[in-house]
Design a protein around this motif. Structure first.
Motif, short mmCIF file in Angstrom:
data_model
loop_
_atom_site.label_atom_id
_atom_site.label_comp_id
_atom_site.label_asym_id
_atom_site.label_seq_id
_atom_site.Cartn_x
_atom_site.Cartn_y
_atom_site.Cartn_z
N VAL A 1 1.77 14.24 -3.54
CA VAL A 1 0.57 14.79 -4.17
C VAL A 1 0.68 14.88 -5.68
O VAL A 1 -0.22 14.44 -6.42
CB VAL A 1 0.25 16.18 -3.57
CG1 VAL A 1 -0.91 16.83 -4.33
CG2 VAL A 1 -0.09 16.07 -2.10
N ALA B 1 0.70 11.40 -7.18
CA ALA B 1 -0.62 10.79 -7.11
C ALA B 1 -1.54 11.34 -8.19
O ALA B 1 -2.31 10.59 -8.82
CB ALA B 1 -1.23 11.04 -5.72
N THR C 1 0.87 -1.17 0.00
CA THR C 1 0.00 0.00 0.00
C THR C 1 0.90 1.22 0.00
O THR C 1 2.04 1.15 0.44
CB THR C 1 -0.92 0.03 1.23
OG1 THR C 1 -0.10 0.03 2.42
CG2 THR C 1 -1.83 -1.19 1.25
N ALA C 2 0.39 2.32 -0.50
CA ALA C 2 1.26 3.49 -0.60
C ALA C 2 0.44 4.77 -0.58
O ALA C 2 -0.70 4.80 -1.06
CB ALA C 2 2.09 3.43 -1.87
N GLU C 3 1.03 5.81 -0.01
CA GLU C 3 0.52 7.16 -0.14
C GLU C 3 1.56 7.92 -0.95
O GLU C 3 2.67 8.17 -0.47
CB GLU C 3 0.30 7.79 1.22
CG GLU C 3 -0.83 7.17 2.01
CD GLU C 3 -1.12 7.93 3.29
OE1 GLU C 3 -0.53 9.02 3.47
OE2 GLU C 3 -1.92 7.44 4.10
N PHE C 4 1.21 8.26 -2.18
CA PHE C 4 2.16 8.91 -3.06
C PHE C 4 2.20 10.41 -2.79
O PHE C 4 1.22 11.00 -2.33
CB PHE C 4 1.76 8.68 -4.52
CG PHE C 4 1.65 7.22 -4.90
CD1 PHE C 4 2.67 6.33 -4.62
CD2 PHE C 4 0.52 6.76 -5.55
CE1 PHE C 4 2.57 5.00 -4.97
CE2 PHE C 4 0.41 5.42 -5.91
CZ PHE C 4 1.43 4.54 -5.62
#
Length: 255
Positions: free
Chosen positions: A8, A11, A3-6
């Motif tokens: 901004v 994304a 899982t990842a939060e890229f």
């Protein structure tokens, strides 16, 4: 699947790409791997690595359509020059020598789905669209991966170390030297270390502290000034260090 939060901007770019690719009937899945997934992403130096799994090998008309798609995405802004997208036909996914359609920053070319890419995707990839795991992209046995990395080390990187002009370029100095500790880690312990970790291990290959600092600063986006004469001296030194590093890897022997 990871899982990842890229970041901004990343994304946003990936979202616009996913939207366009998901609308195509020939696209099975869209997957992100690499530094974005391992926490090693550098806005100044890292690529945005994407694999798009497609039903059939793209023909000339499809390649034109995909080129136009990427050109349209590029006009929307963001870190578009860092985007690399490999189009892998389901029927050739297991062949690491097969040349696939490849968007490389600002143009369409060809590249292979190498075993290391498959391993990175399996270990820390994420699906932007489509099923997980990617159909036909099975995990790579460690022995096969080590054999491929050993062959690349004593073949491709040895050839690179003999090409004098390449070593005048920052990108080749950074990319080649960082490959040494990454290859050694995989060959000795089976670990796929990040480029950031590899930079920390460069002194173990005899890389001078000043050169390690240059490589780290460029990865972090800090300006690095090298004079003309200094660039020549660095090229000679770095090429010799690379040759010694390749010789050291070759002594590990094939797995």
């Amino acid at each position: 699947m990871g899982t990842a939060e890229f970041p901004v901007e990343v994304a946003g770019l990936l979202g616009r790409l996913r939207e366009r690719l998901a609308a195509r009937a020939d696209v099975i899945g869209v997957y992100v791997y690499g530094s974005l997934m391992t926490g090693d992403y550098s806005p100044a130096a890292s690529d945005i690595d994407v694999v798009a799994l497609v039903r059939h090998e793209p023909d000339e008309a499809t390649v034109r359509e995909l080129t136009e798609l990427h050109e349209a995405v590029a006009k929307t802004g963001g870190p578009v020059g860092q985007l690399h997208c490999l189009y892998v036909a389901a029927g050739t996914a297991a062949d690491p020598e097969h040349l696939c359609t490849y968007w490389f920053g600002d143009r369409m070319t060809q590249w292979q789905l190498k075993l290391l890419t498959r391993a990175e995707l399996a270990e820390a990839g994420v699906a932007l669209h489509g099923p997980w795991p990617p159909p036909g992209l099975d995990p790579v046995p460690l022995a096969d991966l080590q054999a491929a990395v050993y062959t690349e080390s004593v073949g491709y990187w040895r050839q690179v170390s003999r090409q004098r002009k390449l070593w005048l370029q920052d990108t080749w100095v950074d990319h080649a030297l960082v490959a040494l500790p990454r290859a050694e880690a995989l060959l000795t312990s089976g670990d796929m270390i990040t480029k950031g970790e590899a930079v920390k291990r460069l002194p173990g290959f005899g890389i001078p502290a000043a050169l390690v600092l240059q490589i780290r600063d460029r990865r972090d986006g800090r300006p690095v000034s090298v004079s003309g004469p200094g660039r020549l001296v660095r090229a000679v030194r770095a090429r010799r260090l690379m040759q010694r590093g390749v010789a050291r890897l070759s002594r590990l022997g094939p797995p």
